[in-house]
Write a protein that holds these residues in place. Structure first.
Motif, PDB file in Angstrom:
ATOM      1  N   GLY A 444       0.786  -1.217   0.000  1.00  0.00           N
ATOM      2  CA  GLY A 444       0.000   0.000   0.000  1.00  0.00           C
ATOM      3  C   GLY A 444       0.820   1.270   0.000  1.00  0.00           C
ATOM      4  O   GLY A 444       0.306   2.335   0.348  1.00  0.00           O
ATOM      5  N   LEU A 448      -0.098   3.112   3.781  1.00  0.00           N
ATOM      6  CA  LEU A 448      -1.184   2.151   4.013  1.00  0.00           C
ATOM      7  C   LEU A 448      -0.675   0.801   4.509  1.00  0.00           C
ATOM      8  O   LEU A 448      -1.389  -0.197   4.442  1.00  0.00           O
ATOM      9  CB  LEU A 448      -1.986   1.949   2.720  1.00  0.00           C
ATOM     10  N   TYR A 454      -4.686  -3.706   1.694  1.00  0.00           N
ATOM     11  CA  TYR A 454      -3.873  -3.050   0.666  1.00  0.00           C
ATOM     12  C   TYR A 454      -2.546  -3.775   0.438  1.00  0.00           C
ATOM     13  O   TYR A 454      -1.736  -3.330  -0.347  1.00  0.00           O
ATOM     14  CB  TYR A 454      -3.644  -1.581   1.020  1.00  0.00           C
ATOM     15  N   LEU A 717      -7.914   1.158  -5.155  1.00  0.00           N
ATOM     16  CA  LEU A 717      -8.071   1.669  -3.795  1.00  0.00           C
ATOM     17  C   LEU A 717      -9.541   1.737  -3.392  1.00  0.00           C
ATOM     18  O   LEU A 717      -9.886   1.580  -2.221  1.00  0.00           O
ATOM     19  CB  LEU A 717      -7.450   3.059  -3.677  1.00  0.00           C
TER      20      LEU A 717
END
Length: 832
Positions: A444, A448, A454, A717
């Motif tokens: 991510g 993230l 993610y 996302l």
């Protein structure tokens, strides 16, 4: 000699002969290229026989035994619109049944049912018609490499339509993947009406080093215009509109079959309803077709076009491409097509067969579109066709494709890097950008890492990057694609039966009992539940057409330049009424513009300054198109305000811009002495520091945040929801804004942020064309005018500004008052 022993080429010739046709030379060229194992691009006008050229080339390879025998996919036919897929499959099946009956065909698109998908999961047919999105879904299957192990050829239909969009980039990446598995794969593109043909071929993986074959026969295209009885001397957007209805109805009545093209879905709804009210006897004989109508409705309309049972269809770009329109006799274009390529594409839907001529009739919706019509005819005669410029290195599409490849058998990073760079859009992808994409998928990115959802892709014990989480895999497959639009609300009758989809933002403004037009019906809104608008038929009354979100197509540079040439011809007295009846019709308008101010010319920028009760006005007429003018107006306002404090209201159309300020501004002093040329305006219109000034003038951060929603959705996302549980537009925007703020604060180097900012400038504001316009204006002569009152060209801009802040009724009253005063002044003007 029996049919089985007969040479494949002779059998193809006999097949054509049995249908009263003969192959064209360019078709034989394509067949020979297929026989020689060559890839390439075929360029030919709409309706010239491109489909048979490519398809019979592929069939001939199968008939000669050049394709692998047995079961399995041999030919993949990629179409840009799923609405075209069923029709394309029918067109391919006809010769296949006669020439190579062992080959079966099928369709794979978003409309394909679950039973057919299940059959294809077991075994793909010999030829498959699909879309870029459905091809990516196939590539996401764990056994994807095996499914394509016998693939011999890929044919990309309407490549010119895909080239300029992220869907074209998605296609490039898919082809690069297939070419890795099948290096000997033949890749062919089909293209029509494009101004950058060599670039189109260079950006099609596998075809760049192949042959370019062009049809040597030009389609005969007739372009004429419906001239209004009284065009008027003061135009504005929608000025003529439905006043042209009687003439349009007469044209439809005089023809056996007609396509009536509009530029928006809302416009198509209004025109369809107006035609039915004008001719109730046409009920059942005319139909409506646009992309928001339910698939079953569109299928019925397309079938009616094919069998000739429909007299007319009011449509949008949903019928620009592909469907065989042989029965269609006439094409009408409501409003300007805004570009030469689009006009040629639509004209080609009439006489849609080799050797036939095409005709398109332009229907102006305001007086200045008569000028556009005359310019379009000249531009077509000179073959001034617009290029389709491809996106460069969109990282959101790359991230999505890498997740797809991770599902479809996995990938090794170094080998995948080289594969991706075979897609021309990523030819200059750097190692730093590549590593960022891998890191973004793996954890991510920098901000993230704490969230497991993610961490989508990771290397296994052999170093192969895969997506192993079943939930993430299911979400990714549901999210594949690059088409991003407003959240769609399904419109359905209380008693059952779907009509189509409208934007959530439109439904949010409705209250129970409100009426609106959709699908050619007057509907009453009952309630909204689970992203479904439940409706019933309204018995009487009137309703507004839905407004769908979308970017208004701007005037193309080629058409803008042609309009300036037409104005120069008129100013010089060389406009012949026989050759340009449109100019003769608006001669009073042009003469009044000339008398009160000046007519814009090639190489000359007309600038008007004016004082009215609204304030101090500045008008410029570069004829560069709406997108460029928006950027130019914002830039000018910003640069003027830096020199002296001022606030501005802005209006733009395809022909010019208006700045108006309540502050007393001496525009003449700012612009300089017109005798000295452009020296005084050079600083205001300089391309220097363009990106910096434009970003500041438009609050580009806010624009980028809105654009980021699209980028975030494509990159995976944002999840739009499972079937029956779709997320609302408000939910998606909130999630997108949260990501944007997190990245901006904790990961400012995130490349998706940079991409969103770049796309705002390049796509929404057309930065490359704005820069080119500013550079060109440096060499133009400044023609500074100070008319006593607003001119015809300026009037159109003033109405645009009023439209933003007045209701429809109040706007109509304001226009009427202004017209009374201006027409009175014009009547007193000698020679007007």
């Amino acid at each position: 000699m029996s049919a089985v022993q007969e040479a494949p080429e002779s059998r193809v010739d006999a097949w054509f002969d049995a249908r009263g046709m003969a192959p064209f030379p360019f078709q034989r060229e394509v067949w020979q290229a297929f026989a020689d194992g060559k890839s390439g691009l075929l360029h030919a006008p709409t309706g010239a026989g491109k489909t048979y050229a490519l398809w019979l080339g592929a069939l001939l390879r199968g008939m000669r035994g050049q394709s692998a025998p047995g079961a399995g996919l041999r030919v993949l036919w990629i179409t840009p619109m799923r609405a075209l897929a069923a029709d394309t499959l029918r067109a391919l099946q006809a010769p296949a049944r006669d020439l190579l009956p062992a080959w079966n065909g099928a369709l794979r698109s978003g409309d394909t049912g679950s039973a057919e998908r299940a059959r294809q999961s077991k075994s793909l047919p010999q030829f498959l018609v699909t879309t870029p999105e459905s091809l990516s879904l196939l590539l996401s299957m764990a056994d994807a490499a095996e499914r394509f192990a016998r693939l011999d050829a890929v044919i990309v239909d309407e490549w010119h339509e895909l080239l300029g969009s992220k869907r074209g980039v998605q296609t490039q990446l898919a082809l690069a993947r297939l070419l890795t598995w099948r290096p000997q794969l033949l890749v062919w593109g089909l293209s029509a009406t494009i101004g950058n043909l060599q670039q189109a071929q260079a950006w099609l993986p596998g075809a760049a080093d192949g042959v370019l074959i062009e049809s040597r026969s030009e389609r005969r295209i007739a372009i004429d215009t419906l001239i209004p009885d009284e065009p008027g001397r003061f135009p504005w957007s929608g000025q003529l509109g439905l006043r042209m209805l009687p003439q349009v109805a007469a044209e439809i009545d005089a023809s056996r079959s007609t396509l009536v093209f509009t530029n928006t879905r809302a416009q198509s709804e209004l025109w369809y309803q107006a035609l039915l009210e004008a001719r109730p006897d046409w009920a059942g004989l005319i139909a409506l077709h646009h992309g928001s109508l339910d698939r079953s409705v569109r299928d019925w309309v397309e079938a009616g076009i094919g069998d000739g049972s429909l007299k007319a269809v009011v449509c949008t770009s949903s019928l620009d491409l592909g469907v065989d329109f042989a029965p269609v006799e006439r094409v009408l274009q409501i409003g300007s097509a805004k570009g030469v390529a689009r006009l040629l594409q639509r004209a080609g839907r009439s006489g849609h067969a080799p050797g036939r001529s095409s005709r398109v009739t332009l229907v102006p919706t305001n007086s200045l579109e008569l000028l556009e019509a005359a310019a379009a005819r000249e531009a077509v005669a000179e073959r001034a066709i617009e290029p389709r410029l491809p996106p460069n290195k969109p990282l959101d599409v790359l991230v999505q494709h890498l997740a797809t490849a991770a599902l479809g058998g996995g990938f090794l990073p170094d080998a995948m890097f080289e594969e991706v760079r075979r897609a021309p859009a990523y030819r200059d992808l750097s190692r730093i950008e590549w590593q960022w994409a891998l890191d973004f998928l793996n954890r991510g990115g920098a901000s993230l890492t704490a969230y497991p959802e993610y961490r989508r892709v990771a290397p296994d014990e052999h170093g192969v990057w895969r997506m192993s989480d079943a939930t993430l895999a299911r979400r990714h497959r549901m999210n594949i694609g690059t088409i991003v639009s407003e959240a769609g609300v399904r419109v359905q009758f209380l008693q059952g039966g779907a009509i189509g989809t409208v934007d959530e933002s439109f439904v949010a403004r409705l209250s129970p009992g409100d009426r609106f037009l959709f699908g050619g019906r007057l509907l009453e809104f009952v309630r909204l539940h689970d992203m479904t608008a439940w409706v019933r038929r309204a018995q009487n009354g009137r309703g507004a057409a839905p407004r769908w979100q979308g970017i208004r197509t701007p005037l193309s540079p080629q058409l803008g330049a042609a309009m300036l040439e037409q104005l120069a011809e008129f100013a010089a007295g060389r406009a012949d009424a026989a050759d340009a009846p449109e100019l003769a019709a608006i001669a009073p308008l042009l003469r009044l513009q000339q008398r009160w101010s000046a007519l814009p010319q090639p190489g000359e920028l007309v600038v008007e300054t004016l004082k009215s009760r609204d304030g101090w006005h500045l008008f410029l007429y570069p004829f560069a198109g709406r997108s460029v003018h928006l950027g130019l107006a914002s830039l000018l306002a910003w640069r003027i305000a830096r020199q002296r404090p001022a606030t501005f209201s802005i209006a733009v159309n395809d022909y010019g811009i208006e700045l108006v300020s309540p502050d007393d501004i001496d525009y003449a002093a700012l612009l300089g002495d017109p005798v000295a040329g452009t020296a005084g305006v050079a600083a205001l219109l300089s391309p220097a520091d363009l990106e910096i000034d434009l970003a500041a003038s438009l609050n580009a951060g806010e624009l980028a945040q809105r654009r980021f929603r699209e980028v975030a959705r494509i990159a995976g996302l944002l999840f739009t929801g499972y079937p029956g549980q779709k997320k609302s537009n408000r939910q998606l925007q909130a999630s997108s804004s949260l990501f944007f703020e997190v990245f901006k604060k904790h990961d400012p180097g995130n490349l998706l942020l940079a991409q969103a900012r770049r796309e705002v400038l390049e796509q929404e504001l057309d930065l490359p064309r704005l820069a080119a316009t500013l550079a060109a204006l440096q060499d133009w002569r400044l023609r500074l005018c100070s008319p006593a009152r607003v001119t015809p060209f300026g009037f159109a801009l003033m109405v645009e500004r009023y439209r933003e802040r007045l209701s429809t009724e109040k706007l109509a009253d304001r226009i009427a008052r202004m017209l009374r005063g201006l027409e009175g002044a014009a009547a007193k003007t000698r020679g007007a």
